[in-house]
Design an enzyme around this catalytic site. Structure first.
Site, PDB file in Angstrom:
ATOM      1  N   LEU A  22       2.833   1.528   6.190  1.00  0.00           N
ATOM      2  CA  LEU A  22       4.242   1.788   5.958  1.00  0.00           C
ATOM      3  C   LEU A  22       4.632   1.119   4.646  1.00  0.00           C
ATOM      4  O   LEU A  22       4.083   0.072   4.286  1.00  0.00           O
ATOM      5  CB  LEU A  22       5.107   1.213   7.085  1.00  0.00           C
ATOM      6  CG  LEU A  22       4.964   1.825   8.484  1.00  0.00           C
ATOM      7  CD1 LEU A  22       5.835   1.054   9.473  1.00  0.00           C
ATOM      8  CD2 LEU A  22       5.325   3.296   8.490  1.00  0.00           C
ATOM      9  N   ASP A  23       5.578   1.706   3.941  1.00  0.00           N
ATOM     10  CA  ASP A  23       6.068   1.088   2.720  1.00  0.00           C
ATOM     11  C   ASP A  23       6.674  -0.278   3.034  1.00  0.00           C
ATOM     12  O   ASP A  23       7.123  -0.527   4.157  1.00  0.00           O
ATOM     13  CB  ASP A  23       7.130   1.973   2.063  1.00  0.00           C
ATOM     14  CG  ASP A  23       6.567   3.315   1.615  1.00  0.00           C
ATOM     15  OD1 ASP A  23       5.374   3.375   1.296  1.00  0.00           O
ATOM     16  OD2 ASP A  23       7.335   4.287   1.589  1.00  0.00           O
ATOM     17  N   LYS A  24       6.721  -1.134   2.046  1.00  0.00           N
ATOM     18  CA  LYS A  24       7.220  -2.501   2.227  1.00  0.00           C
ATOM     19  C   LYS A  24       8.583  -2.517   2.908  1.00  0.00           C
ATOM     20  O   LYS A  24       8.809  -3.275   3.856  1.00  0.00           O
ATOM     21  CB  LYS A  24       7.313  -3.197   0.872  1.00  0.00           C
ATOM     22  CG  LYS A  24       7.923  -4.595   0.930  1.00  0.00           C
ATOM     23  CD  LYS A  24       8.063  -5.207  -0.461  1.00  0.00           C
ATOM     24  CE  LYS A  24       8.748  -6.561  -0.396  1.00  0.00           C
ATOM     25  NZ  LYS A  24       8.916  -7.162  -1.743  1.00  0.00           N
TER      26      LYS A  24
END
Length: 240
Positions: free
Chosen positions: A47-49
């Site tokens: 998942l993106d940050k």
């Protein structure tokens, strides 16, 4: 299975050498050091940050291989919640378009006509808000930034997304009422409004169906409440 908070990087990369989810996993379960790729112990997908929510992690090489193959075969069902600017006319839809490196801004991705990888995103409106909408989004493929790219491509960028939703003033455009409301949303949720809310897949050993859900975190809910208030009261200058 884990529920990743927003702000946590999944694995080491450019400019990030420590303090990642991968480091926490190794501290918790040192035995997964050799599972998966180098620097990505046990990690099946990412998942993106600034995206919160569910991720599955493998503790054994066999489980990792099985889960990666499930992703390729599209037998893993991933469900996201996204707050987007504007309101789609339809109640549901599908976005199809190959995703590749943006030829004009190389640090981000884009829907491209040449090269890129095929991508398909399905969405439906869960709730219509003031100048925005809460969407439930399902991925048929798993490209980098896919949801963010596809929703921005159809004119409904994820709220708070600095890369695809416009920076600074671009997210605060419109009438005075719209600008005020958007500023309040961005104050309540100072990140992209994207949450991995559901994950379903066959257990890699038993084959039993595994289903997991994660409610939106507090900042996401605050943004929703901010947008619900004028939508219910019919505030002047705020489109519905």
């Amino acid at each position: 299975m884990l529920d990743k908070p927003a702000g946590l990087v999944v694995h080491p990369g450019a400019g990030v050498a420590t303090g990642t989810l991968a480091h926490a996993l190794l501290h918790h379960a040192p035995g997964i050091a050799g599972v998966g790729g180098a620097g990505r112990p046990g990690i099946v997908h990412r998942l993106d940050k600034e995206t919160s929510g569910l991720m599955v992690v493998a503790k054994t090489t066999a489980a990792h291989r099985a889960l990666v193959e499930m992703l390729r075969a599209r037998t893993v069902r991933r469900r996201y919640l996204a707050i987007v600017w504007g309101q789609p006319r339809a109640a549901a839809g599908t976005v199809e378009g190959a995703i590749g490196r943006d030829p004009r801004r190389r640090q981000r991705m884009a829907v491209v006509t040449r090269g890129g990888k095929p991508a398909r995103t399905r969405w439906r409106v869960r709730e219509r808000l003031a100048g925005a909408a809460l969407l439930e989004v399902a991925l048929d493929t798993g490209r980098t930034h896919q949801i963010r790219v596809h929703l921005a491509h159809v004119g409904h960028p994820v709220a708070g997304d600095p890369l695809y939703g416009g920076r600074g003033r671009a997210q605060l455009s419109g009438t005075a009422g719209e600008r005020s409301l958007r500023a309040a949303v961005l104050e309540a949720l100072p990140r992209q409004a994207l949450h991995a809310a559901g994950l379903e897949f066959p257990h890699p050993v038993t084959g039993a169906t595994m289903r997991f859900t994660s409610p939106p975190p507090a900042d996401f809910e605050r943004a929703l409440e901010t947008l619900r208030a004028p939508a219910a009261g019919g505030a002047a200058g705020v489109p519905k």
